[in-house]
Design an enzyme around this catalytic site. Structure first.
Site, PDB file in Angstrom:
ATOM      1  N   ARG A  80      15.888  -6.349  27.361  1.00  0.00           N
ATOM      2  CA  ARG A  80      15.524  -6.445  28.785  1.00  0.00           C
ATOM      3  C   ARG A  80      14.121  -5.878  29.014  1.00  0.00           C
ATOM      4  O   ARG A  80      13.352  -6.410  29.824  1.00  0.00           O
ATOM      5  CB  ARG A  80      16.555  -5.725  29.652  1.00  0.00           C
ATOM      6  CG  ARG A  80      16.294  -5.931  31.136  1.00  0.00           C
ATOM      7  CD  ARG A  80      17.410  -5.375  31.999  1.00  0.00           C
ATOM      8  NE  ARG A  80      17.525  -3.935  31.863  1.00  0.00           N
ATOM      9  CZ  ARG A  80      18.531  -3.212  32.379  1.00  0.00           C
ATOM     10  NH1 ARG A  80      19.516  -3.805  33.032  1.00  0.00           N
ATOM     11  NH2 ARG A  80      18.558  -1.903  32.213  1.00  0.00           N
TER      12      ARG A  80
ATOM     13  N   GLU B 291      23.946  -6.222  44.843  1.00  0.00           N
ATOM     14  CA  GLU B 291      24.346  -5.232  43.835  1.00  0.00           C
ATOM     15  C   GLU B 291      24.240  -3.860  44.466  1.00  0.00           C
ATOM     16  O   GLU B 291      23.899  -3.733  45.646  1.00  0.00           O
ATOM     17  CB  GLU B 291      23.459  -5.334  42.582  1.00  0.00           C
ATOM     18  CG  GLU B 291      21.988  -5.137  42.882  1.00  0.00           C
ATOM     19  CD  GLU B 291      21.082  -5.422  41.695  1.00  0.00           C
ATOM     20  OE1 GLU B 291      21.496  -5.248  40.543  1.00  0.00           O
ATOM     21  OE2 GLU B 291      19.928  -5.818  41.949  1.00  0.00           O
TER      22      GLU B 291
ATOM     23  N   LYS C 242      12.842  -5.124  35.951  1.00  0.00           N
ATOM     24  CA  LYS C 242      13.188  -3.711  36.185  1.00  0.00           C
ATOM     25  C   LYS C 242      11.924  -2.916  36.514  1.00  0.00           C
ATOM     26  O   LYS C 242      11.427  -2.116  35.728  1.00  0.00           O
ATOM     27  CB  LYS C 242      13.944  -3.120  34.987  1.00  0.00           C
ATOM     28  CG  LYS C 242      14.776  -1.890  35.374  1.00  0.00           C
ATOM     29  CD  LYS C 242      15.794  -1.566  34.321  1.00  0.00           C
ATOM     30  CE  LYS C 242      16.483  -0.235  34.529  1.00  0.00           C
ATOM     31  NZ  LYS C 242      17.191  -0.072  35.796  1.00  0.00           N
TER      32      LYS C 242
ATOM     33  N   TYR D  44      10.647   0.069  33.795  1.00  0.00           N
ATOM     34  CA  TYR D  44      11.358   1.203  33.194  1.00  0.00           C
ATOM     35  C   TYR D  44      12.676   0.766  32.595  1.00  0.00           C
ATOM     36  O   TYR D  44      13.153  -0.340  32.853  1.00  0.00           O
ATOM     37  CB  TYR D  44      11.554   2.323  34.211  1.00  0.00           C
ATOM     38  CG  TYR D  44      12.665   2.091  35.229  1.00  0.00           C
ATOM     39  CD1 TYR D  44      12.527   1.163  36.257  1.00  0.00           C
ATOM     40  CD2 TYR D  44      13.857   2.812  35.159  1.00  0.00           C
ATOM     41  CE1 TYR D  44      13.544   0.969  37.181  1.00  0.00           C
ATOM     42  CE2 TYR D  44      14.876   2.624  36.084  1.00  0.00           C
ATOM     43  CZ  TYR D  44      14.712   1.703  37.090  1.00  0.00           C
ATOM     44  OH  TYR D  44      15.719   1.498  37.997  1.00  0.00           O
TER      45      TYR D  44
ATOM     46  N   LEU E  85      19.388  -7.307  39.116  1.00  0.00           N
ATOM     47  CA  LEU E  85      18.987  -6.877  37.775  1.00  0.00           C
ATOM     48  C   LEU E  85      20.078  -7.314  36.792  1.00  0.00           C
ATOM     49  O   LEU E  85      21.256  -7.057  37.043  1.00  0.00           O
ATOM     50  CB  LEU E  85      18.846  -5.344  37.742  1.00  0.00           C
ATOM     51  CG  LEU E  85      18.376  -4.823  36.389  1.00  0.00           C
ATOM     52  CD1 LEU E  85      16.879  -5.064  36.229  1.00  0.00           C
ATOM     53  CD2 LEU E  85      18.690  -3.353  36.229  1.00  0.00           C
TER      54      LEU E  85
HETATM   55  N1  PDD Z   1      19.844   1.518  37.152  1.00  0.00           N
HETATM   56  N2  PDD Z   1      21.220  -2.895  39.300  1.00  0.00           N
HETATM   57  C1  PDD Z   1      20.233  -2.042  39.600  1.00  0.00           C
HETATM   58  C2  PDD Z   1      19.423  -2.300  40.832  1.00  0.00           C
HETATM   59  C3  PDD Z   1      19.972  -0.937  38.772  1.00  0.00           C
HETATM   60  O1  PDD Z   1      18.975  -0.093  39.067  1.00  0.00           O
HETATM   61  C4  PDD Z   1      20.778  -0.723  37.615  1.00  0.00           C
HETATM   62  C5  PDD Z   1      20.556   0.422  36.671  1.00  0.00           C
HETATM   63  C6  PDD Z   1      21.814  -1.646  37.350  1.00  0.00           C
HETATM   64  C7  PDD Z   1      22.687  -1.522  36.137  1.00  0.00           C
HETATM   65  O2  PDD Z   1      21.963  -1.858  34.962  1.00  0.00           O
HETATM   66  P1  PDD Z   1      22.331  -1.206  33.557  1.00  0.00           P
HETATM   67  O3  PDD Z   1      23.794  -1.469  33.343  1.00  0.00           O
HETATM   68  O4  PDD Z   1      21.510  -1.929  32.574  1.00  0.00           O
HETATM   69  O5  PDD Z   1      22.019   0.250  33.674  1.00  0.00           O
HETATM   70  C8  PDD Z   1      21.994  -2.721  38.203  1.00  0.00           C
HETATM   71  C9  PDD Z   1      19.496   2.618  36.288  1.00  0.00           C
HETATM   72  C10 PDD Z   1      20.662   3.252  35.611  1.00  0.00           C
HETATM   73  C11 PDD Z   1      18.632   3.601  37.061  1.00  0.00           C
HETATM   74  O6  PDD Z   1      17.795   3.139  37.823  1.00  0.00           O
HETATM   75  O7  PDD Z   1      18.768   4.822  36.879  1.00  0.00           O
END
Ligand code: PDD
Length: 288
Positions: free
Chosen positions: A56, A183, A151, A37, A208
């Site tokens: 990504r 994280e 992801k 996703y 991620l």
């Molecule tokens: N989540 N780490 C994890 C485990 C995440 O699920 C996310 C983002 C990030 C930050 O990635 P980005 O900056 O590309 O959004 C880091 C999204 C927002 C979600 O699951 O809703």
């Protein structure tokens, strides 16, 4: 739900009212969590950091041996159309790819037609209380698989971690492995040391690779700020000058409390304010 709130969504080539978009019970995303996703922010009706999310997405799909049914240019065009048709000024675009549907079998057919779902969701992102107040995080063991750079839609560990954090009055869970913060459950973690160095983990299979992280670190570099890509512990975070998180749904937000300990004076710090302003300006300038 009233007619006015029925969104148009995208499902496998069709634009449909959300209540007419149906998936097979044999979809591998449903049966195995066999899917990928992406979440992209929308501000002023435009996509934020879109190219980073598409890069990504392609990588995640490739890493699981999948193939996108359409090009990322076509995906972006669909996302723009949904934002427009749903009059979405501010919120999120959610995209989910799955390997497709067939009788349940761990082994999949190579010629399976993938599933692609895209929908919009209204959400206030920019002017939220967290910007002024900061967020509270609770640390807990990282119980996820070893390929967190993909992801994947297998989010049960994150769902349970966030539920446990919220039950104790925290906003986000910080996931810990070998004594170090990997994280947040859905965010990238940072500290700013007392001598002004921004610290966040280097990208690896452990986390991620955040799109917001990429954009924020690029801005920090342009500003000449000191960066260190390495892991840090909860104790180091508690003693830090500032703590932050980034994600597509929060952009950059300050963390003012870790496991009940206030960070600094308990208020979002000056480095955060500077990078938040820079990020918002850059996000708007590069939005499509
Ligand atoms: N989540 N780490 C994890 C485990 C995440 O699920 C996310 C983002 C990030 C930050 O990635 P980005 O900056 O590309 O959004 C880091 C999204 C927002 C979600 O699951 O809703």
């Amino acid at each position: 739900m009233t007619a006015a709130t029925i969104r148009t969504v995208y499902l496998n080539g069709a634009f449909l009212p959300e209540n007419e978009a149906h998936l097979s019970i044999f979809d591998r995303g449903f049966l195995f969590g066999d899917g990928i996703y992406e979440v992209t922010a929308v501000l002023d009706g435009k996509l934020i950091d879109s190219a980073l999310h598409m890069t990504r997405l392609e990588r995640s799909v490739e890493e699981i041996g999948g193939r996108l049914p359409i090009t990322t240019d076509e995906i972006v065009a669909i996302e723009k159309r949904l934002v427009e048709e749903n009059h979405l000024a501010e919120g999120l675009v959610y995209l989910q790819y799955t390997r497709g549907a067939e009788d349940r079998n761990f082994f999949y057919s190579e010629d399976l037609q993938p599933t692609l779902v895209i929908f919009t969701q209204q959400k206030t992102l920019e002017h939220v209380a967290a910007v002024e107040k900061g967020l509270k995080v609770k640390s807990m063991p990282d119980q996820r698989w070893a390929r967190r750079d993909i992801k994947s839609v297998c989010l049960l560990p994150q769902v349970l971690a966030k539920r446990a954090a919220r039950a104790e009055g925290f906003d986000e869970a910080w996931l810990i492995e070998n004594g170090m913060v990997t994280e947040g459950a859905s965010s990238t973690a940072y500290i700013v040391t007392r001598d002004g160095r921004i610290v966040t983990r280097a990208n690896s299979h452990a986390t991620l690779p955040g799109c917001t992280r990429l954009a924020v670190l690029e801005l920090a570099r342009e500003e000449g700020l000191a960066l260190e890509e390495r892991a840090f512990s909860v104790d180091e975070a508690k003693a830090a000058a500032e703590v932050w998180l980034t994600s597509a749904s929060n952009f950059i937000v300050s963390i003012t409390n870790v496991d009940g300990a206030a960070i600094g004076d308990g208020k979002p710090g000056p480095m955060f304010r500077r990078l938040r302003a820079l990020y918002m300006e850059n996000a708007r300038r590069t939005a499509i």
